[in-house]
Design a protein around this motif. Structure first.
Motif, PDB file in Angstrom:
ATOM      1  N   TYR A   1       0.848  -1.190   0.000  1.00  0.00           N
ATOM      2  CA  TYR A   1       0.000   0.000   0.000  1.00  0.00           C
ATOM      3  C   TYR A   1       0.882   1.239   0.000  1.00  0.00           C
ATOM      4  N   GLU A   2       0.271   2.382  -0.235  1.00  0.00           N
ATOM      5  CA  GLU A   2       1.002   3.640  -0.247  1.00  0.00           C
ATOM      6  C   GLU A   2       0.186   4.717   0.471  1.00  0.00           C
ATOM      7  N   THR A   3       0.868   5.471   1.325  1.00  0.00           N
ATOM      8  CA  THR A   3       0.247   6.609   1.986  1.00  0.00           C
ATOM      9  C   THR A   3       0.286   7.810   1.051  1.00  0.00           C
ATOM     10  N   LEU A   4      -0.831   8.490   0.928  1.00  0.00           N
ATOM     11  CA  LEU A   4      -0.931   9.669   0.068  1.00  0.00           C
ATOM     12  C   LEU A   4      -0.919  10.912   0.951  1.00  0.00           C
ATOM     13  N   SER A   5      -0.018  11.810   0.667  1.00  0.00           N
ATOM     14  CA  SER A   5       0.171  12.992   1.516  1.00  0.00           C
ATOM     15  C   SER A   5      -0.817  14.088   1.156  1.00  0.00           C
ATOM     16  N   LYS A   6      -1.385  14.692   2.179  1.00  0.00           N
ATOM     17  CA  LYS A   6      -2.282  15.824   1.960  1.00  0.00           C
ATOM     18  C   LYS A   6      -1.517  16.968   1.294  1.00  0.00           C
ATOM     19  N   GLY A   7      -2.092  17.545   0.272  1.00  0.00           N
ATOM     20  CA  GLY A   7      -1.466  18.664  -0.418  1.00  0.00           C
ATOM     21  C   GLY A   7      -0.486  18.258  -1.494  1.00  0.00           C
ATOM     22  N   GLU A   8      -0.151  16.961  -1.583  1.00  0.00           N
ATOM     23  CA  GLU A   8       0.782  16.501  -2.616  1.00  0.00           C
ATOM     24  C   GLU A   8       0.051  16.390  -3.948  1.00  0.00           C
ATOM     25  N   SER A   9       0.665  16.883  -5.008  1.00  0.00           N
ATOM     26  CA  SER A   9       0.065  16.771  -6.335  1.00  0.00           C
ATOM     27  C   SER A   9       0.397  15.408  -6.936  1.00  0.00           C
ATOM     28  N   PHE A  10      -0.350  15.054  -7.979  1.00  0.00           N
ATOM     29  CA  PHE A  10      -0.064  13.798  -8.670  1.00  0.00           C
ATOM     30  C   PHE A  10       1.330  13.825  -9.285  1.00  0.00           C
ATOM     31  N   ASP A  11       1.732  14.964  -9.831  1.00  0.00           N
ATOM     32  CA  ASP A  11       3.076  15.069 -10.405  1.00  0.00           C
ATOM     33  C   ASP A  11       4.145  14.848  -9.334  1.00  0.00           C
ATOM     34  N   ASP A  12       3.932  15.386  -8.147  1.00  0.00           N
ATOM     35  CA  ASP A  12       4.882  15.158  -7.053  1.00  0.00           C
ATOM     36  C   ASP A  12       4.924  13.681  -6.689  1.00  0.00           C
ATOM     37  N   PHE A  13       3.757  13.053  -6.656  1.00  0.00           N
ATOM     38  CA  PHE A  13       3.705  11.628  -6.348  1.00  0.00           C
ATOM     39  C   PHE A  13       4.465  10.818  -7.388  1.00  0.00           C
ATOM     40  N   LEU A  14       4.257  11.152  -8.666  1.00  0.00           N
ATOM     41  CA  LEU A  14       4.931  10.402  -9.733  1.00  0.00           C
ATOM     42  C   LEU A  14       6.454  10.436  -9.576  1.00  0.00           C
ATOM     43  N   LYS A  15       6.963  11.547  -9.097  1.00  0.00           N
ATOM     44  CA  LYS A  15       8.412  11.690  -8.970  1.00  0.00           C
ATOM     45  C   LYS A  15       9.011  10.710  -7.975  1.00  0.00           C
ATOM     46  N   ARG A  16       8.214  10.235  -7.044  1.00  0.00           N
ATOM     47  CA  ARG A  16       8.756   9.281  -6.075  1.00  0.00           C
ATOM     48  C   ARG A  16       8.394   7.828  -6.400  1.00  0.00           C
ATOM     49  N   THR A  17       7.983   7.580  -7.631  1.00  0.00           N
ATOM     50  CA  THR A  17       7.746   6.208  -8.076  1.00  0.00           C
ATOM     51  C   THR A  17       8.794   5.819  -9.109  1.00  0.00           C
ATOM     52  N   SER A  18       8.846   4.522  -9.419  1.00  0.00           N
ATOM     53  CA  SER A  18       9.799   4.040 -10.419  1.00  0.00           C
ATOM     54  C   SER A  18       9.200   4.007 -11.819  1.00  0.00           C
ATOM     55  N   ARG A  19       7.924   4.410 -11.958  1.00  0.00           N
ATOM     56  CA  ARG A  19       7.261   4.292 -13.258  1.00  0.00           C
ATOM     57  C   ARG A  19       6.929   5.632 -13.891  1.00  0.00           C
ATOM     58  N   ARG A  20       7.473   6.723 -13.376  1.00  0.00           N
ATOM     59  CA  ARG A  20       7.095   8.041 -13.861  1.00  0.00           C
ATOM     60  C   ARG A  20       7.328   8.188 -15.368  1.00  0.00           C
ATOM     61  N   ASP A  21       8.534   7.939 -15.809  1.00  0.00           N
ATOM     62  CA  ASP A  21       8.871   8.178 -17.214  1.00  0.00           C
ATOM     63  C   ASP A  21       8.051   7.283 -18.136  1.00  0.00           C
ATOM     64  N   ASN A  22       7.931   6.014 -17.768  1.00  0.00           N
ATOM     65  CA  ASN A  22       7.180   5.087 -18.604  1.00  0.00           C
ATOM     66  C   ASN A  22       5.704   5.469 -18.640  1.00  0.00           C
ATOM     67  N   PHE A  23       5.161   5.846 -17.489  1.00  0.00           N
ATOM     68  CA  PHE A  23       3.765   6.257 -17.432  1.00  0.00           C
ATOM     69  C   PHE A  23       3.510   7.457 -18.349  1.00  0.00           C
ATOM     70  N   LEU A  24       4.347   8.475 -18.244  1.00  0.00           N
ATOM     71  CA  LEU A  24       4.134   9.688 -19.040  1.00  0.00           C
ATOM     72  C   LEU A  24       4.293   9.407 -20.535  1.00  0.00           C
ATOM     73  N   ARG A  25       5.267   8.584 -20.865  1.00  0.00           N
ATOM     74  CA  ARG A  25       5.491   8.267 -22.286  1.00  0.00           C
ATOM     75  C   ARG A  25       4.316   7.476 -22.862  1.00  0.00           C
ATOM     76  N   ARG A  26       3.878   6.444 -22.129  1.00  0.00           N
ATOM     77  CA  ARG A  26       2.782   5.609 -22.615  1.00  0.00           C
ATOM     78  C   ARG A  26       1.464   6.402 -22.670  1.00  0.00           C
ATOM     79  N   LYS A  27       1.247   7.250 -21.693  1.00  0.00           N
ATOM     80  CA  LYS A  27       0.025   8.036 -21.691  1.00  0.00           C
ATOM     81  C   LYS A  27       0.009   9.018 -22.863  1.00  0.00           C
TER      82      LYS A  27
END
Length: 403
Positions: free
Chosen positions: A178-204
């Protein structure tokens, strides 16, 4: 049966709880309103909901007799529920009565537990544990599976049954990322702390260029038929090459989910996400909203679109939706598949608690299960790996046919 006990260990005024037992499906049906109100005021997980357990009894657990412990305070207010059921298994021609959680099989119900008002969890768990011991002449095996490891219920059960020198056994069940979601954190900020950011953005980015690309979120009870049909088709297609899904298999389980999703949607608890390209559904996520958490239950995708990472993109979009809704947690439930670890950094575990009633037939059930386990282990060691895999797939398909 009525059980009454004084539970307060402190000098403060004693609080009394009265416990009775609710038997039968018709009586269970009448508890919906009070049950739902209590769940909303508790810390219990999503699969303790009446909207989940009642259809389970109707569609899957028809051979179980509901045996729900109910605790009320002096004013008559409901403060706790323990949703159990009794089944009879035959071992060497002898019936063995097994008392277990409703919802325990076929549908992946993690975090089953006592439902208690916040702040009264230990008090309610203790009165239920004592009641179960007093009722030991009505069961041979008490099997409580998929409890959260950190729930107070586990500790109370252990302490209570060890006090009476009962035969108690505990084992680890599943790891739940599971993952804790921080209040006030944007989705872009969240993506930066995952290992799938680049692949997600490219595929999307690629998918957004395709004609008719869109993501639909369905929540309303009257709009579920189409998205659910797409979900079942995509889930089946995803697992077909692996011998079939372990999570959703057979007509009975599908009927259960059609009932449960309708009931959950009536309570505003359901989220069905469908990705479409060119007017056709290519990926789907079945989620549950519980208090301030998003619970990822199951998913599916069209294998023809696998190389376009439609599943990855859709999961990412469910994270976006959870963050924008202000939710505080995203739970993948049981299983350590790599796609889950790509998005999460935390884990919790579930456990099972088994108690054998003194003088009952539970020991015979335990021996039979142990014998079957040893047979499977020997077969895995003796048979070639490809044969073991073929047997596993055959058993999945057979189970799906039987429903």
């Amino acid at each position: 049966m009525i059980h009454e006990a004084e539970l307060s260990p402190t000098p403060s005024p004693a609080r009394w709880l009265e416990v009775d037992t609710v038997w039968g499906l018709s009586n269970l049906a009448g508890l919906r309103g009070a049950w739902s109100d209590l769940l909303d005021e508790s810390r219990a997980g999503p699969f303790n909901a009446w909207e989940w357990l009642y259809p389970w009894c109707r569609r899957i657990g028809a051979d179980r007799k509901p045996f729900v412990l109910r605790a009320k305070d002096r004013s008559g207010a409901l403060v706790g529920l323990l949703p159990l059921g009794v089944e009879h298994q035959w071992v060497l021609g002898m019936p063995v009565r097994r008392l277990a959680f409703l919802g325990e099989t076929h549908v992946g119900s993690d975090y089953l537990d006592v439902i208690a008002r916040r702040g009264r969890e230990e008090e309610v768990a203790r009165i239920f544990a004592e009641a179960l011991w007093e009722l030991r002449d009505q069961w041979d095996v008490l099997d409580l599976t998929d409890l959260r490891e950190d729930t107070v219920t586990v500790r109370v059960l252990r302490e209570t049954f060890e006090k009476y020198r009962a035969d108690l056994r505990m084992s680890t069940r599943y790891v739940c990322p599971y993952e804790t979601l921080s209040k006030g954190e944007s989705f872009d900020d969240f993506l930066k702390r995952t290992s799938r950011r680049d692949n997600f953005l490219r595929r999307k980015k690629w998918l957004e260029k395709q004609e008719g690309y869109r993501i639909e979120k369905t929540e309303a009870p009257g709009e579920l038929a189409g998205p659910l049909t797409d979900f079942f088709r995509l889930h089946t297609a995803r697992w077909e090459l692996d011998g079939g899904s372990q999570g959703i298999r057979g007509r009975g389980v599908e009927s259960f989910h059609r009932d449960a999703t309708q009931l959950l949607a009536e309570r505003g608890r359901l989220r069905l996400y469908t990705m479409k390209v060119g007017g056709r559904a290519v990926a789907s996520v079945y989620g549950i909203l519980h208090q301030d958490k998003f619970v990822y239950f199951q998913s599916g995708y069209d294998p023809a679109w696998r190389n376009r990472s439609v599943g990855l993109v859709l999961v990412g979009e469910t994270f976006r939706d959870a963050i924008e809704a202000g939710l505080t947690e995203y739970d993948f439930l049981r299983g350590t598949e790599s796609y889950k670890s790509d998005w999460t950094t935390q884990q919790r575990r579930t456990v099972s608690v088994r108690v054998l009633s003194p003088g009952g037939g539970g020991e015979w059930l335990v021996r039979r299960e142990e014998t079957m386990r040893q047979v499977r282990e020997v077969a895995k060691r003796v048979l070639p790996q490809d044969m073991v895999e073929r047997v596993r797939r055959f058993r999945r398909k057979l189970s799906a046919v039987r429903g």
